[in-house]
Structure formats: C-alpha cells, structure tokens
Design a protein around this motif. Structure first.
Motif, PDB file in Angstrom:
ATOM      1  N   ASP A 116       0.832  -1.211   0.000  1.00 56.95           N
ATOM      2  CA  ASP A 116       0.000   0.000   0.000  1.00 56.95           C
ATOM      3  C   ASP A 116       0.860   1.252   0.000  1.00 56.95           C
ATOM      4  O   ASP A 116       1.855   1.348   0.706  1.00 56.95           O
ATOM      5  N   ASP A 117       0.434   2.238  -0.785  1.00 62.67           N
ATOM      6  CA  ASP A 117       1.142   3.514  -0.872  1.00 62.67           C
ATOM      7  C   ASP A 117       0.246   4.590  -0.261  1.00 62.67           C
ATOM      8  O   ASP A 117      -0.846   4.842  -0.744  1.00 62.67           O
ATOM      9  N   PHE A 118       0.708   5.200   0.826  1.00 68.35           N
ATOM     10  CA  PHE A 118      -0.083   6.219   1.501  1.00 68.35           C
ATOM     11  C   PHE A 118       0.535   7.609   1.369  1.00 68.35           C
ATOM     12  O   PHE A 118       0.151   8.533   2.070  1.00 68.35           O
ATOM     13  N   TRP A 409     -18.301   4.998  -0.715  1.00 70.26           N
ATOM     14  CA  TRP A 409     -17.617   6.226  -0.299  1.00 70.26           C
ATOM     15  C   TRP A 409     -16.122   6.131  -0.595  1.00 70.26           C
ATOM     16  O   TRP A 409     -15.504   5.081  -0.398  1.00 70.26           O
ATOM     17  N   ASP A 410     -15.545   7.224  -1.095  1.00 66.89           N
ATOM     18  CA  ASP A 410     -14.126   7.251  -1.429  1.00 66.89           C
ATOM     19  C   ASP A 410     -13.308   7.565  -0.179  1.00 66.89           C
ATOM     20  O   ASP A 410     -13.321   8.697   0.309  1.00 66.89           O
ATOM     21  N   ILE A 411     -12.628   6.562   0.342  1.00 62.47           N
ATOM     22  CA  ILE A 411     -11.794   6.742   1.533  1.00 62.47           C
ATOM     23  C   ILE A 411     -10.615   7.637   1.171  1.00 62.47           C
ATOM     24  O   ILE A 411      -9.858   7.317   0.253  1.00 62.47           O
ATOM     25  N   PRO A 412     -10.465   8.791   1.849  1.00 60.28           N
ATOM     26  CA  PRO A 412      -9.347   9.685   1.490  1.00 60.28           C
ATOM     27  C   PRO A 412      -8.002   9.015   1.745  1.00 60.28           C
ATOM     28  O   PRO A 412      -7.770   8.429   2.807  1.00 60.28           O
ATOM     29  N   GLY A 413      -7.132   9.062   0.747  1.00 58.04           N
ATOM     30  CA  GLY A 413      -5.804   8.455   0.888  1.00 58.04           C
ATOM     31  C   GLY A 413      -5.727   7.022   0.437  1.00 58.04           C
ATOM     32  O   GLY A 413      -4.640   6.443   0.370  1.00 58.04           O
ATOM     33  N   ASP A 414      -6.878   6.414   0.128  1.00 62.24           N
ATOM     34  CA  ASP A 414      -6.896   5.011  -0.289  1.00 62.24           C
ATOM     35  C   ASP A 414      -6.713   4.938  -1.802  1.00 62.24           C
ATOM     36  O   ASP A 414      -7.565   5.377  -2.566  1.00 62.24           O
ATOM     37  N   LYS A 415      -5.584   4.390  -2.229  1.00 62.41           N
ATOM     38  CA  LYS A 415      -5.283   4.324  -3.658  1.00 62.41           C
ATOM     39  C   LYS A 415      -5.637   2.973  -4.279  1.00 62.41           C
ATOM     40  O   LYS A 415      -5.299   2.698  -5.418  1.00 62.41           O
ATOM     41  N   SER A 416      -6.310   2.122  -3.484  1.00 63.16           N
ATOM     42  CA  SER A 416      -6.667   0.807  -4.030  1.00 63.16           C
ATOM     43  C   SER A 416      -7.757   0.945  -5.099  1.00 63.16           C
ATOM     44  O   SER A 416      -7.891   0.100  -5.969  1.00 63.16           O
ATOM     45  N   LYS A 417      -8.570   2.025  -5.003  1.00 64.19           N
ATOM     46  CA  LYS A 417      -9.563   2.298  -6.046  1.00 64.19           C
ATOM     47  C   LYS A 417      -8.958   3.310  -7.012  1.00 64.19           C
ATOM     48  O   LYS A 417      -8.400   4.313  -6.590  1.00 64.19           O
TER      49      LYS A 417
END
Length: 777
Positions: A116-118, A409-417
């Motif tokens: 995961d990249d945060f 909902w778009d989780i802020p910081g989540d780049k999986s989507k």
C-alpha cells in the motif's frame, strides 16, 4: 448525451506534493449522542488543506443524524492549523484507510499491506485527514490529536508498553506480545475469517466452562477442538473479550434506519493464540465514532458542492444572500431520501417561472392572441428547454440524485480504487473536479432549474430569481410597458364599473376599459369592443397561480408542510372549478359580454350550482357541466388588475382573495377524486380500468372499474364533458371501496360486533319500555 459529470469540490482535493511540511486547517468534530449505549462517541479531528468558509462551518454545526439508536448531533469548531511532515501524513492516511476498510468492508485481503502507498502523489486526489481526538482532560497539556492511536497501525509487538508488570508472554498469531497491547485493539481470526474489536482481557481461559445452552456445557478448549479442529496450545492464557464490527449505515436518511439483523457488535470470547493483531492500541469508542464519519463527510462534501454552485452564481450576478442550505436543497433529488429535497422549491420555482415568462410575453407581444402566447410560454418553460439551459450552465454536475451508499464512499488516501480526478472550470474563477460520469434524467435537471428559482423565491428575492433566469437563458425583466387598449366608447356604457369594483374588494380601475376587456367573451360581436378576455386570462392565470402558491408558502411556516400537501392545497385553490364557483358566488356571470349560446351555457351552470352549498369554493364539489367562461373571467379580471395596478401581484391577491374565500386549510384540504383513486390503486395494488368515453347527444359517459381485494367496484359517471364524467365516476368508486373496507373490518370483528349490537338493541328496548310505562301511567 445522458452522461453527466459528478463534481468533487476543490476544497477536498489536493494536487501538490513533496513539500517538506504540509499545512492542514483543523476542525474539531464534537459528537454528542442523545441515546444510551454501552459504547460512547469520541471527538474526531478533521484536517483539511483548505480553510472552510464560516457558512459551511455554521451549516454543519448543529446537524443531527438519524442513527439506529437515536440521534447524533455534530458541532464543528475551528482549531489552529498544523504542519505535518510527509511521514506524519503517511501515518495518518495509513490509519484512516485501515480503519475505514475495517468498517466498510472487513476483508483481511483488502486491509493494510506492505504494497500500500499512503504518500501524497503528484496527481489530484481527495486529501483530508480524519484523526482521533484526545479526551478533553488531556487537551490542556497534550496535542488535541491522539497520536498514540494514529500509530496503532502497522501493529508491532515491539516497543515500550505502559503496564507495571512487563509481561511479554501472551502468544498470538503474529508472535508474543505484552498483555497491555491486547486490552484495546483490532484482531483477525483466521479460523473464522472474521475481524473483532478487543475491549479487554477476561478472567476466563481455555479450560473455563462454556455454556452451549440446550447442548449442555463444555470447555473452550474442547469447543475449539470439536467445532474447528483446533488444538489450543496455550489453554491457560486469559481469553480476550471481543465484539463484532457493526455495519456502517447511511445516517443522512430522513427516517431512522431499522436495526439490521446481525448489525450489532456481538460479544465473543477469543483465545489470544487464534488472533492476529491489526491495530493496537485503539478503543471501541474511537472505532464506533468513526463509523459515523462517512455520512458526516458526505454531508460536508454535499454542502461544499452547493457552496461552489453558490459561488458560481455570485460570480455572474449579485443576488441577496442565498443560504447554502437552500442551494443544497435545490440540487437534492427525492431519491436521496434525505431531510432536504427540491420538491418544495420546485413548486415555488415552477409557479414563479410561468408567471415571469407569462408577464414578459404579454407585455412584449401585444398583438399576439392567447393561443400564440401559450405556445411561446410552453416552449420556454418546457422540461426540454430547461434541461438544455441547465446543461449550458453546467448544472448537472452539482446535482445529488441518489441515496448515499457508505460502501461506495471514497476513503481519502486510499489508492486501491482507481479514482482519476479531472479539473473543470464551471465559471471564470470557480474550479471543481470531476469524479465520474452518471446518467441523469432530463426531467431531474429541469426540476433543479425550477428549484433554484424557487430557492431565490423562498428567501423573498424575486430580483435574484429574475437574474438567475436571465443568466441561464430565460430573458425576462420587470420593465413596465404601456398597455394598448382598444375601446371606442366609455367603459361604463358596457359594464357597471362601480358595482364590479365593489365586488373586487373596492379596487378602483385607473383604466376601466381593462375591466371591459376582462369580461368580453370571444363570442361577443359588438363592434365597439375590439378585444376579448383571452390575453388577460393568459396573464391572470399565471399571476393567480403564483400569488396563491406564495400565500400558502408564507401562511404555513414557509415549508413545514410536506411538498405533496403543499402542492395539493395549491391545486385545490387554483383550478377552473374553484374559479367558476367563485365567479357565480360573486354574481360576475351577470356581467359577461357574450352571445346567446354562451349565455345559455352560463345559465345552465348557475342552475346546477344552485343545488350546492356555496360556503366553500373548493373540494371539487361541482359534478355537473360548468361553462369555462366562468372560470376564465376570474383569471382575466386578475390579469386586468395586474396591468392596471402597474404589475403589482399583491394588489391582485387583495382584490381577488375575497372571491376565493374561505381558502383551503390543511384541515379542510381534500384530494381530487381522480388523483385520490389513482394513488389508492397504486398504493394498494388494486387493478383499475377506465373504459373509453361514450358520447350520447349532449352527455358523455365514462365508466371506471376497480378490482379491490377480489371485489369489483364499477360506476359510470355521466356529465356534459369527459373530465367531469371521470370525476363523478372516480368519486363513486372511491365511496364503494371505502364502504366495502368498513364492511370487511366489521365482518373480521364479528365475534365482538354482533354481541355488542345485540346488547345495545336490548338496552334501547328496555329504556323504551320504561318510558312507555311512565307515559302510560
């Protein structure tokens, strides 16, 4: 095409990275619950790259959310900005992404992993932080952000612990750990594939007795061996008290959600050796509080979308202050199922739009007849035209058209989507981002245009409404153009001006020739009268509809009635039957200039009305033919007063209102029989059939049949026209259905009804006998 963008406000998006320090504006989200529950809510810190406007903060503060156990209120307080290093931002994003993945989709495969990249990227992305706040007592000496909880992920069994007796001998799936790190944490159990919130360590162990109800008792050790094929190696270790992760709902819904089966946080006893720790330390109170955040942030995003639309409007013209909550209401469809939707405002906007366009066409096309004016207005106010105007001004991207789904909902910081945001300028200075495209029905866009007009009207800003209409492409103004009259003799020689003025609340005409025009039917062949009432009727229809609509809006708490009820009251009071009865009650029919054929039709209507009580002029009482000229003259006289008074709507209402009294109230409102029957059949699933109208000489018959609960109800309505016949038939079928429903209820309760009726009969007979004997003696 039908694909329209969905806008993300720029306040929630960032596209600058790689700074040594990142500056965030902070807001304390204070949550308060009005219900009792074993878990309490905690405050949360919102860190956002752009400072929120005070109107947004005020609009969000005091908001209540309907949660499963009661109401949750929110207060927002502006804090000092903070500077975070890229590493700190990464930790914050890792924390919120992991926690929201647990809450929204508790799948171990989608939780935090090494890949995961945060970090903050170079491309535009949704960027804000949601962080646990420290308890109030600690805020004076420590940071308001609970950094200890933020660093709960990734979990490490190493590092210092705060327990007095440092005991690192508790075996878990991912090594050994100090018992203090298991008191508040999130764990995963591979044997069940479930995630649990651990709230403490129990005084039970693997050898303790487990009660299986009817199946008797066993030990935890035996239970895991028999049910899961697992041999506990450390049965002397204390069990952990775990609770399931509750489902996250949409807490913006108008009505409180019913509690879903399995949505509560059920308690379990967990052997530590079967647990893999995901986050520690983190309390159940913090996790519970974060479960409300998707709904709160969706609400904030919606407010910001509305605020950007408001800024776009201010960028193009200067209305009075238009509250952002009104703009939000105007762009929210009923399908969102929220406390605010545009239905009410759309009714206001629709009424004002037709009025504004009608008066503009009337004064600028003085040689056009009513038919031509109506066609022009219909073309301008049609859904198709409003849709095109709305699209030209990029309104579809602002529209909210579906209920919020937390899982989407778009989780802020989540780049999986893969969320690709593209910037778009909606005006010279206002930029937003496009999240995706979606289908929006053209009527919804048209409705929103009307609702935005209604938003201005609801704040008593007609100038703002006119400016908006001009900006969107509907050219209207408030200029007064002299009206050309066409009358070759004195008006008093044709109508009794003074008598008529007395019946119009003593309105005094500056130009009585307008009154003559308002009373002249197209059949009138008198050479001295050049114009009939149709042009004034076209104008008065729109003016009356608007003033009656505004009366009900102002009278009944400016929007506290439901939109449906509001529309119903308006339709009861502004319709041809109502106007026709009003004209007869005021004896205006005696002054209409027409040929003998129309005069006879008017006389026939008056005869039919004599059978009715004229205490009210609403309620759809008229079941016989009525001459449309009677309704027309109410509208044409309203148009005449409007022009004569210098286009003053309030003067029209003052003059015409006495003719319409008593106006309908919420207590006296009744549905139109046709609408009531259609809605009843739709609601109850009754089969309704309407046969083709049959014309016989001067009478039309309409038969309506409804099959309700296996019983067929049928009636043929007869009247001089199709619409009246439909109304009569609908009215009678409604009566038949209601009587049948009452009979069915009596039949269902016959065990109680018949003995009761017998007792009443015997009692009456006994009293009658006593009275008879007293009188006889």
């Amino acid at each position: 095409g039908n694909d329209h963008p969905s806008y993300v406000p720029s306040e929630l998006v960032n596209c600058s990275s790689n700074d040594c320090k990142v500056r965030y504006h902070c807001y304390l989200m204070e949550l308060k619950q009005d219900f009792t529950y074993t878990v309490s809510v905690r405050d949360i810190v919102l860190a956002i790259r752009s400072e929120l406007d005070s109107e947004i903060v005020d609009s969000l503060s005091g908001t209540s959310f309907n949660v499963q156990r009661g109401k949750l209120s929110l207060n927002l307080t502006h804090l000092e900005p903070i500077q975070l290093s890229p590493e700190e931002v990464q930790s914050c994003r890792r924390f919120q992404t992991t926690l929201f993945r647990i809450l929204l989709n508790p799948d171990i495969n989608k939780l935090t992993s090494v890949s995961d990249d945060f970090s903050l990227g170079d491309n535009p992305e949704i960027d804000y932080l949601l962080l646990p706040a420290t308890v109030k007592e600690q805020r004076l000496t420590n940071s308001i952000i609970d950094w200890k909880t933020v660093y709960s992920v990734p979990f490490s069994s190493e590092g210092t612990c705060e327990c007095k007796d440092h005991v690192c001998d508790v075996r878990i799936q991912n090594g050994s750990v100090c018992s203090s790190k298991l008191e508040n944490c999130v764990v995963y159990t591979p044997h069940t594939g479930s995630i649990y919130i651990v709230t403490g360590i129990m005084e039970l162990n693997g050898n303790s007795i487990l009660n299986l109800g009817r199946k008797g008792t066993t030990t935890y050790k035996e239970y895991y061996k028999n049910n899961h094929g697992i041999q506990l190696c450390f049965e002397h270790q204390s069990l952990l008290h775990g609770r399931g992760v509750s489902k996250v709902g949409n807490y913006l819904l108008k009505a409180r959600q019913k509690k879903e089966k399995g949505s509560s946080m059920n308690s379990v006893e967990l052997p530590p050796e079967l647990c893999s720790v995901i986050m520690s330390p983190i309390s159940i109170n913090t996790i519970y509080s974060f479960s409300f955040i998707p709904s709160i942030m969706h609400w904030l995003e919606s407010l910001l979308v509305a605020f950007n639309l408001k800024k776009m409007l201010l960028d193009n013209f200067t209305p009075k202050d238009l509250p952002v909550i009104k703009v939000l209401q105007a762009i929210t469809a009923k399908e969102c199922l929220e406390a605010y939707d545009y239905d009410y405002l759309e009714t206001l906007g629709d009424s004002f739009l037709k009025y504004a366009v009608g008066q503009q066409l009337f004064k600028t096309n003085q040689n056009d007849q009513e038919g031509a004016l109506s066609k022009q207005r219909e073309k301008i106010v049609s859904n198709d035209a409003l849709y095109k105007n709305g699209c030209t001004r990029k309104l579809p991207g602002f529209i909210r058209k579906e209920a919020f789904d937390p899982k989407q909902w778009d989780i802020p910081g989540d780049k999986s989507k893969c969320l690709l945001l593209k910037q778009e300028l909606v005006s010279n200075r206002i930029g937003v981002y496009v999240r995706r495209t979606r289908e929006i029905d053209f009527k919804v866009i048209a409705d929103v245009v009307e609702a935005l007009i209604g938003a201005f009207i609801s704040t008593e800003d007609e100038e703002g409404a006119l400016s908006f209409m001009n900006w969107i492409g509907i050219k209207v103004d408030t200029n007064i153009i002299p009206y050309e009259t066409h009358l070759s003799i004195a008006p008093e020689k044709l109508v009794d001006v003074k008598l008529l003025e007395s019946r119009l609340n003593y309105y005094s005409f500056k130009d009585p020739s307008l009154l003559v025009e308002a009373l002249t039917h197209s059949s009138c062949k008198r050479p001295e009268v050049q114009r009939c009432y149709e042009r004034l009727e076209f104008l008065g229809d729109a003016v009356l509809d608007n003033v009656i609509t505004m009366h009900f809006y102002k009278e009944y708490s400016k929007g506290k009635l439901s939109a449906e009820f509001f529309t119903n009251m308006r339709s009861i009071s502004a319709n041809n039957e109502c106007y026709a009865l009003s004209a007869i009650k005021a004896q205006l029919h005696e002054h209409i200039l027409c040929d003998p054929v129309v005069a006879n039709k008017i006389a026939d209507t008056v005869k039919g009305v004599e059978k009715l009580s004229l205490e009210s002029t609403f309620g759809w009482e008229l079941e016989t033919y009525f001459c449309e000229a009677l309704a027309d003259v109410i509208e044409s006289i309203a148009g005449a007063i409007f022009v004569d008074s210098g286009y003053k709507k309030e003067v029209v209402f003052e003059s015409i209102r006495p003719l319409l009294e008593p106006l309908v109230t919420p207590e006296t409102a009744r549905r139109h029989p046709i609408n009531e029957l259609q809605e009843l059949c739709q609601k109850e699933g009754y089969k309704r059939k309407e046969y083709a109208p049959v014309r016989d000489k001067n009478e039309t018959s309409v038969t309506i049949q409804v099959v309700a609960n296996g019983i067929t109800h049928k009636h043929t309505g007869k009247a001089s026209n199709k619409d009246t016949a439909r109304k009569v038939a609908s009215k009678e079928v409604l009566k038949l259905i209601k009587v049948n429903n009452i009979d069915s209820k009596l039949l269902m309760n016959r065990r109680f009804s018949f003995p009761l009726l017998s007792a009443i009969f015997l009692f009456c007979w006994f009293v009658d006998e006593i009275i008879y004997h007293i009188v006889s003696n």
